[in-house]
Design a protein around this motif. Sequence first.
Motif, short mmCIF file in Angstrom:
data_model
loop_
_atom_site.label_atom_id
_atom_site.label_comp_id
_atom_site.label_asym_id
_atom_site.label_seq_id
_atom_site.Cartn_x
_atom_site.Cartn_y
_atom_site.Cartn_z
N ARG A 120 35.57 61.33 11.78
CA ARG A 120 36.55 60.70 12.63
C ARG A 120 37.23 61.68 13.57
O ARG A 120 37.35 61.45 14.77
N HIS A 121 37.65 62.80 13.01
CA HIS A 121 38.57 63.68 13.74
C HIS A 121 37.82 64.75 14.53
O HIS A 121 36.79 65.26 14.10
N GLY A 122 38.39 65.07 15.70
CA GLY A 122 37.77 66.00 16.62
C GLY A 122 38.34 67.41 16.52
O GLY A 122 38.89 67.82 15.49
N SER A 123 38.23 68.13 17.63
CA SER A 123 38.41 69.59 17.61
C SER A 123 39.79 70.07 18.05
O SER A 123 40.02 71.27 18.10
N PHE A 124 40.72 69.17 18.35
CA PHE A 124 42.07 69.62 18.71
C PHE A 124 42.85 69.89 17.43
O PHE A 124 43.87 69.28 17.12
N ALA A 125 42.35 70.84 16.65
CA ALA A 125 42.91 71.17 15.35
C ALA A 125 42.44 72.55 14.95
O ALA A 125 41.53 73.12 15.56
N GLN A 126 43.05 73.08 13.91
CA GLN A 126 42.64 74.40 13.44
C GLN A 126 41.33 74.36 12.68
O GLN A 126 40.63 75.36 12.59
N LYS A 127 40.99 73.18 12.14
CA LYS A 127 39.74 73.03 11.41
C LYS A 127 39.13 71.67 11.74
O LYS A 127 39.84 70.72 12.06
N ILE A 128 37.81 71.60 11.63
CA ILE A 128 37.10 70.34 11.83
C ILE A 128 35.98 70.25 10.81
O ILE A 128 35.34 71.26 10.47
N MET A 129 35.74 69.06 10.28
CA MET A 129 34.59 68.82 9.41
C MET A 129 33.52 68.09 10.20
O MET A 129 33.81 67.07 10.84
N VAL A 130 32.30 68.61 10.18
CA VAL A 130 31.19 68.02 10.92
C VAL A 130 30.00 67.87 9.99
O VAL A 130 29.92 68.53 8.95
N PRO A 131 29.05 66.97 10.33
CA PRO A 131 27.79 66.94 9.58
C PRO A 131 27.12 68.31 9.63
O PRO A 131 27.19 69.01 10.64
N THR A 132 26.46 68.69 8.56
CA THR A 132 25.82 70.01 8.50
C THR A 132 24.92 70.24 9.71
O THR A 132 24.92 71.32 10.30
N GLU A 133 24.16 69.22 10.11
CA GLU A 133 23.22 69.39 11.22
C GLU A 133 23.91 69.51 12.57
O GLU A 133 23.27 69.86 13.57
N ASN A 134 25.21 69.23 12.63
CA ASN A 134 25.95 69.31 13.90
C ASN A 134 26.64 70.65 14.10
O ASN A 134 27.24 70.87 15.15
N ALA A 135 26.57 71.52 13.13
CA ALA A 135 27.08 72.89 13.29
C ALA A 135 25.93 73.74 13.80
O ALA A 135 25.09 74.21 13.04
N LYS A 136 25.88 73.92 15.13
CA LYS A 136 24.73 74.58 15.77
C LYS A 136 25.01 76.08 15.94
O LYS A 136 25.93 76.46 16.67
N PRO A 137 24.25 76.94 15.29
CA PRO A 137 24.50 78.39 15.41
C PRO A 137 24.32 78.88 16.84
O PRO A 137 23.38 78.47 17.54
N ILE A 138 25.22 79.74 17.29
CA ILE A 138 25.12 80.31 18.63
C ILE A 138 24.93 81.83 18.61
O ILE A 138 24.80 82.45 19.66
N GLY A 139 24.94 82.44 17.41
CA GLY A 139 24.79 83.88 17.32
C GLY A 139 26.14 84.58 17.44
O GLY A 139 27.16 83.95 17.71
N PRO A 140 26.14 85.89 17.26
CA PRO A 140 27.40 86.64 17.25
C PRO A 140 28.08 86.64 18.62
O PRO A 140 27.43 86.84 19.65
N ILE A 141 29.39 86.36 18.63
CA ILE A 141 30.22 86.50 19.81
C ILE A 141 31.56 87.07 19.37
O ILE A 141 31.85 87.15 18.17
#
Length: 359
Positions: A120-141
């Motif tokens: 339900r909840h989006g990213s205007f927060a300190q934490k967000i819960m997403v489906p595992t497949e929706n956490a897309k790795p971008i590499g070190p930054i």
Amino acid sequence: MKAAILKAFGSPLAVETVPDPVPGTGEVVVDIVAAGVLSYTSEVFSGARKYLLELPVIPGVGGIGRVSSVGPDATKLAIGDWVFCDPTVRSRDGGLAPDITLQGWSARGPGGLKLQQHFRHGSFAQKIMVPTENAKPIGPITESEAAQWCALSTLLVPYGGFLAANLQAGETVLVSGATGKFGSCAVAIALAMGAAHVIAPGRNEAVRADLVRRFGERVRTVKLTGNEDDDRERMRQASPAPIDCVMDIMPPSVSTSVVRAALMTVRPYGRVVLMGGVGMLGGAGLELPYPWIMRNCITIHGVWMCPPDAPVKLVQLIRAGLLRLDQFAVTSFALDQVNEAVTHAAEHAGPFKMTVIRP
């Protein structure tokens, strides 16, 4: 954790303390470092866009952060990994036609609303819960780079369209809406994917000149006059080769005649991608001549968002240096300034400008 909450359409966001999300099987919690604010966010929060969004909700579409906890079935992600939180959440039991919701933003029909009740909840927060497949790795930054990586949310929209159209290196592309926020990103994406030339029509002379300054002679701009037949011919004349693919990414306010003028520049056996907002808020629908489509073997792709593997492929373009995130100018706000950020995003909606919240 602290979060910004939309309690009623037309009311300001309230920044409050809420419980931290706890992941279960198939879920990941991400500490948000930066979250982009789209230029039309105020229209969503006022209710003018009529998005399906059950309230109260923590809004925000997409974000950049680090994995802080994972469910028991995660095999690749590790605590501390930098990821893009892909907001396009698909039902896992939908077969050929999964239900879709944009997490923290809008749902597609009754099935999407049911999916929204959990993710339900989006990213205007300190934490967000997403489906595992929706956490897309971008590499070190670094943390200072996280804000510019928020450009993924905008870039992925036209990238999904060009993937659907199977854009090939060396082809000629026309972007209808090239002087807008999403359209200018479409220009950058087409060039990164190897387009020989991009035709960029528009009325804003300063933005047209800026596109040429940024990307060079592979961009051919066209001044639109508002006359459908004349504009179509001007776009064709500006192209050094037959136009293989046309993408429309115009906003809802644009006349259908402007969209049609661009679409009908495509060559026989060419492809058209529809990703804009024509008719979304009512008004006339887009009329295209049946004989023109049939006799010229035109392929028309309706595309909403992007496929699940698109974020990983787009990261590869960025890491290869084919697509530069330093094109984007970023203005950052703290979470407590979220309402100021929404106003700023609406007032600074030009190409290659980003408003970002740093929770």
